[in-house]
Scaffold this active site. Structure first.
Site, PDB file in Angstrom:
ATOM      1  CD1 TRP A 157      -0.315  -1.620   3.113  1.00  0.00           C
ATOM      2  CD2 TRP A 157       0.609   0.415   3.363  1.00  0.00           C
ATOM      3  NE1 TRP A 157       0.444  -1.643   4.262  1.00  0.00           N
ATOM      4  CE2 TRP A 157       1.023  -0.405   4.446  1.00  0.00           C
ATOM      5  CE3 TRP A 157       1.060   1.731   3.325  1.00  0.00           C
ATOM      6  CZ2 TRP A 157       1.868   0.049   5.460  1.00  0.00           C
ATOM      7  CZ3 TRP A 157       1.901   2.188   4.326  1.00  0.00           C
ATOM      8  CH2 TRP A 157       2.298   1.352   5.384  1.00  0.00           C
ATOM      9  CG  ASN A 158       5.156   1.383   0.565  1.00  0.00           C
ATOM     10  OD1 ASN A 158       4.807   0.526  -0.244  1.00  0.00           O
ATOM     11  ND2 ASN A 158       6.423   1.640   0.792  1.00  0.00           N
ATOM     12  N   GLY A 232       6.615  -6.321  -0.505  1.00  0.00           N
ATOM     13  CA  GLY A 232       5.890  -6.245   0.760  1.00  0.00           C
ATOM     14  C   GLY A 232       6.806  -6.576   1.918  1.00  0.00           C
ATOM     15  CD  GLU A 254      12.774  -5.618  -5.296  1.00  0.00           C
ATOM     16  OE1 GLU A 254      13.401  -5.035  -4.390  1.00  0.00           O
ATOM     17  OE2 GLU A 254      13.299  -5.984  -6.362  1.00  0.00           O
ATOM     18  CG  LEU A 255      11.208  -9.227   0.828  1.00  0.00           C
ATOM     19  CD1 LEU A 255      11.706 -10.509   1.475  1.00  0.00           C
ATOM     20  CD2 LEU A 255       9.732  -9.341   0.474  1.00  0.00           C
ATOM     21  CB  CYS A 288      10.933  -0.374   1.108  1.00  0.00           C
ATOM     22  SG  CYS A 288      11.250   0.230  -0.562  1.00  0.00           S
TER      23      CYS A 288
HETATM   24  P1  NAD Z   1       2.487  -7.138   3.327  1.00  0.00           P
HETATM   25  O1  NAD Z   1       3.528  -8.190   3.193  1.00  0.00           O
HETATM   26  O2  NAD Z   1       1.567  -7.210   4.473  1.00  0.00           O
HETATM   27  O3  NAD Z   1       1.546  -7.110   2.016  1.00  0.00           O
HETATM   28  C1  NAD Z   1       2.060  -6.943   0.715  1.00  0.00           C
HETATM   29  C2  NAD Z   1       1.075  -7.546  -0.284  1.00  0.00           C
HETATM   30  O4  NAD Z   1       1.033  -8.968  -0.099  1.00  0.00           O
HETATM   31  C3  NAD Z   1      -0.372  -7.055  -0.118  1.00  0.00           C
HETATM   32  O5  NAD Z   1      -0.965  -6.939  -1.389  1.00  0.00           O
HETATM   33  C4  NAD Z   1      -1.012  -8.190   0.671  1.00  0.00           C
HETATM   34  O6  NAD Z   1      -2.398  -8.274   0.514  1.00  0.00           O
HETATM   35  C5  NAD Z   1      -0.315  -9.404   0.068  1.00  0.00           C
HETATM   36  N1  NAD Z   1      -0.270 -10.598   0.932  1.00  0.00           N
HETATM   37  C6  NAD Z   1      -0.405 -10.663   2.278  1.00  0.00           C
HETATM   38  N2  NAD Z   1      -0.268 -11.937   2.701  1.00  0.00           N
HETATM   39  C7  NAD Z   1      -0.031 -12.687   1.598  1.00  0.00           C
HETATM   40  C8  NAD Z   1       0.232 -14.073   1.379  1.00  0.00           C
HETATM   41  N3  NAD Z   1       0.272 -14.940   2.390  1.00  0.00           N
HETATM   42  N4  NAD Z   1       0.445 -14.506   0.115  1.00  0.00           N
HETATM   43  C9  NAD Z   1       0.458 -13.624  -0.914  1.00  0.00           C
HETATM   44  N5  NAD Z   1       0.208 -12.296  -0.778  1.00  0.00           N
HETATM   45  C10 NAD Z   1      -0.019 -11.828   0.465  1.00  0.00           C
HETATM   46  O7  NAD Z   1       3.260  -5.755   3.279  1.00  0.00           O
HETATM   47  P2  NAD Z   1       2.669  -4.289   3.503  1.00  0.00           P
HETATM   48  O8  NAD Z   1       2.430  -4.077   4.944  1.00  0.00           O
HETATM   49  O9  NAD Z   1       1.546  -4.062   2.543  1.00  0.00           O
HETATM   50  O10 NAD Z   1       3.885  -3.374   3.004  1.00  0.00           O
HETATM   51  C11 NAD Z   1       4.852  -2.844   3.849  1.00  0.00           C
HETATM   52  C12 NAD Z   1       6.148  -3.634   3.728  1.00  0.00           C
HETATM   53  O11 NAD Z   1       6.570  -3.638   2.377  1.00  0.00           O
HETATM   54  C13 NAD Z   1       7.284  -3.006   4.510  1.00  0.00           C
HETATM   55  O12 NAD Z   1       7.994  -4.016   5.174  1.00  0.00           O
HETATM   56  C14 NAD Z   1       8.152  -2.370   3.421  1.00  0.00           C
HETATM   57  O13 NAD Z   1       9.502  -2.222   3.781  1.00  0.00           O
HETATM   58  C15 NAD Z   1       7.959  -3.322   2.304  1.00  0.00           C
HETATM   59  N6  NAD Z   1       8.241  -2.693   1.005  1.00  0.00           N
HETATM   60  C16 NAD Z   1       9.348  -3.078   0.312  1.00  0.00           C
HETATM   61  C17 NAD Z   1       9.660  -2.466  -0.897  1.00  0.00           C
HETATM   62  C18 NAD Z   1      10.905  -2.839  -1.679  1.00  0.00           C
HETATM   63  O14 NAD Z   1      11.003  -2.456  -2.843  1.00  0.00           O
HETATM   64  N7  NAD Z   1      11.856  -3.552  -1.094  1.00  0.00           N
HETATM   65  C19 NAD Z   1       8.831  -1.449  -1.381  1.00  0.00           C
HETATM   66  C20 NAD Z   1       7.719  -1.087  -0.648  1.00  0.00           C
HETATM   67  C21 NAD Z   1       7.426  -1.712   0.552  1.00  0.00           C
END
Ligand code: NAD
Length: 517
Positions: A157-158, A232, A254-255, A288
């Protein structure tokens, strides 16, 4: 506060048509600044996801047969449409994230920058390449780039527009179809991006959106796609990676991060403070690559903290669909609770809160002040865990070695930054940091926006890269197409195998001598 005039029920109805959903089930999203209902969208089932992947196969096969150079016409039009529609896109991003408008602008120009880069690079990278055949003249070898098929993109979502759409663009350019699963709360802006792609002439069925619970709908996508591009949290990424590996499909992850900045003793402190404030509080700290730890040489530490706190105090926090605010809301009260928990824990265990450290209900339901901490110790939650909010800890260090050791003392490895006037020294310190991107005299944007080079995470920050050559070719399989023009394997007719082996050994020796092999 009134919702921008561009966000109408007709627009939401049009965008909803891009969602694969067979039942009447719906999900609602909120306008983050107020907490009022923003949109009610169709909700997909697991079967809808499997059907969306199956339905994409026909259009994908036809698209893969189109010459890459010809495919680019769609993306050239898309690039123009993104820039022409920037106000509506910024309205949508702000409404569903609550971020300050300047970061909505960053969110929306990222796909334009990525598209412009790959418009030039993709046809070249996807071209068949002549490789050396096993025997010169006799065997002619070409390396082809074959699309994976149907790519699943799962985004957070960010940065909902950038991370949903930018990762889909190179996948589509490479001849794939995409099924995109955005975060539900922030589905409108990537849906608008999908709408723009179709308005730009993308053939029907090449990109579909699925919406719903992460583990259910996202899980179903990992179960059926041919490749997964996931962005995520580290926790979810590990689950997605394990599932993808079980199916023997590729994935990029990408975490999260706990990104450090090092301020050397020769740094221009005003420049370093400005960069650190920007990178600590960009996107309300929900980025991130944003900076959560600053290691300042002890000779400049006091001055750095003083100037940093002063500059943080000048940031304008607030809600509004204009460019007046520097910092916006957090995404939700849930996220605010998680951020406040880190700060409260640090305060309770003895850290100093120099500024911030409080929720701002007077501004909206999920506002939290930019917060500067010192005296953070390893027993505190915010010491090693990603806070993902507007909170930064500053630490003094004795010398470059200690700065490098502490910066690297993390399970993550996404982004890092070094400030210093002596560029050779700053670059040498930067090269010792275990992070996928390192910015010298910048916090995060210089490396992220340099799309010709890859970005991504080491350690628990991920697997694979976006941008650069990898950011496109990860969506392809390489295929070795070799033509035997003169019969050399197996032995030509009439040559006994024993004689063949000595001819072959002599030829290999000669080729080695001539430097051909
Ligand atoms: P999240 O992992 O909760 O969710 C990310 C996506 O995955 C959402 O669309 C969610 O609905 C989906 N999802 C959730 N559980 C799942 C599963 N079991 N299987 C498949 N899909 C699933 O992350 P978030 O809270 O939405 O985002 C924030 C995180 O993302 C932070 O840790 C941030 O650092 C990271 N992030 C990383 C990058 C990067 O490029 N490295 C960029 C942006 C955000």
């Amino acid at each position: 506060m009134t919702l921008p005039a561009s966000i109408t029920p007709e627009l939401i109805a049009r965008l909803s048509r891009h969602v694969a959903a067979s039942t009447d089930a719906t999900v609602s999203t909120v306008e983050v600044f107020t907490g009022a209902t923003l949109a009610t969208l169709p909700c997909s089932t697991e079967q809808d996801v499997a059907d969306a992947v199956a339905a994409a196969r026909g259009p994908q096969a036809a698209w893969a047969a189109v010459d890459p150079q010809e495919r680019m016409a769609v993306f050239a039009r898309f690039h123009k449409l993104v820039l022409d529609n920037r106000d509506t896109i910024a309205d949508l991003i702000q409404a569903e994230t609550g971020k300050a408008r300047r970061y909505a602008f960053e969110d929306l120009i990222e796909p334009a920058i990525t598209t412009a880069h790959y418009l030039k690079a993709a046809p070249r990278l996807l071209r068949p390449r002549k490789r050396k055949g096993m025997m010169p003249f006799a065997i002619q070898t070409t390396e082809l780039r074959v699309p994976k098929g149907v790519v699943g993109i799962i985004s957070p979502w960010n940065f909902p527009f950038a991370l949903g759409i930018s990762d889909s663009i190179p996948a589509l350019m490479a001849g794939n179809a995409v099924v995109l699963k955005p975060d539900t709360q922030t589905a409108l802006s990537p849906l608008f991006g999908v709408d723009l792609l179709y308005r730009a002439g993308l053939p029907d069925g090449l990109i579909t959106v699925v919406i719903g619970d992460g583990p259910t709908v996202g899980g179903a996508l990992v179960d059926s796609a041919d490749y997964v591009g996931f962005t995520g949290s580290t926790r979810t990424g590990a689950e997605v990676g394990a599932k993808a590996t079980g199916r023997l499909i590729g994935c990029s992850l990408e975490l999260g991060g706990k990104n450090p900045m090092v301020v050397l003793d020769d740094a221009d402190l005003d420049v370093a403070v400005a960069g650190a404030v920007t990178s600590a509080f960009a996107n309300t700290g929900q980025l991130c690559m944003h900076i959560e730890r600053v290691y300042a040489h002890e000779s400049v530490y006091d001055a750095f903290v003083r100037k940093f706190v002063e500059k943080t105090g000048k940031l304008k926090l607030g809600a509004g669909y204009d460019y007046k605010n520097d910092v916006g809301s957090l995404i939700s009260t849930r996220q605010r609770k998680a951020v406040a928990e880190h700060v409260d824990d640090a305060r309770a265990k003895g850290a100093t809160v120099h500024i911030g450290g409080a929720a701002r209900d007077d501004l909206g339901p999920a506002f939290y002040e930019p917060t500067v901490l010192t005296g953070v110790t390893p027993d505190m939650l915010c010491h090693a865990q990603e806070t993902f909010g507007p909170v930064v800890a500053i630490y003094p260090v004795r010398d470059d070695d200690e700065a490098v050791a502490l910066a690297n003392d993390t399970a993550y490895g996404l982004n890092a930054s070094v400030y210093g006037r002596d560029l050779a020294r700053a670059k040498a310190v930067g090269a010792r940091l275990r992070a996928g991107t390192v910015n010298i005299n910048d916090g995060h944007a210089a490396a992220y926006a340099s799309i010709d080079a890859p970005m991504g995470g080491m350690g628990r920050s991920g697997l694979g890269r976006r941008h650069g050559v990898e950011g496109l070719l990860k969506y392809t399989e390489s295929q070795n197409l070799s033509v035997q023009r003169i019969q050399v394997i197996p032995p030509p007719k009439g040559i006994p195998y024993g004689r063949y082996t000595s001819i072959m050994a002599r030829s290999l020796r000669l080729l080695r001598k001539l430097g051909v092999r």
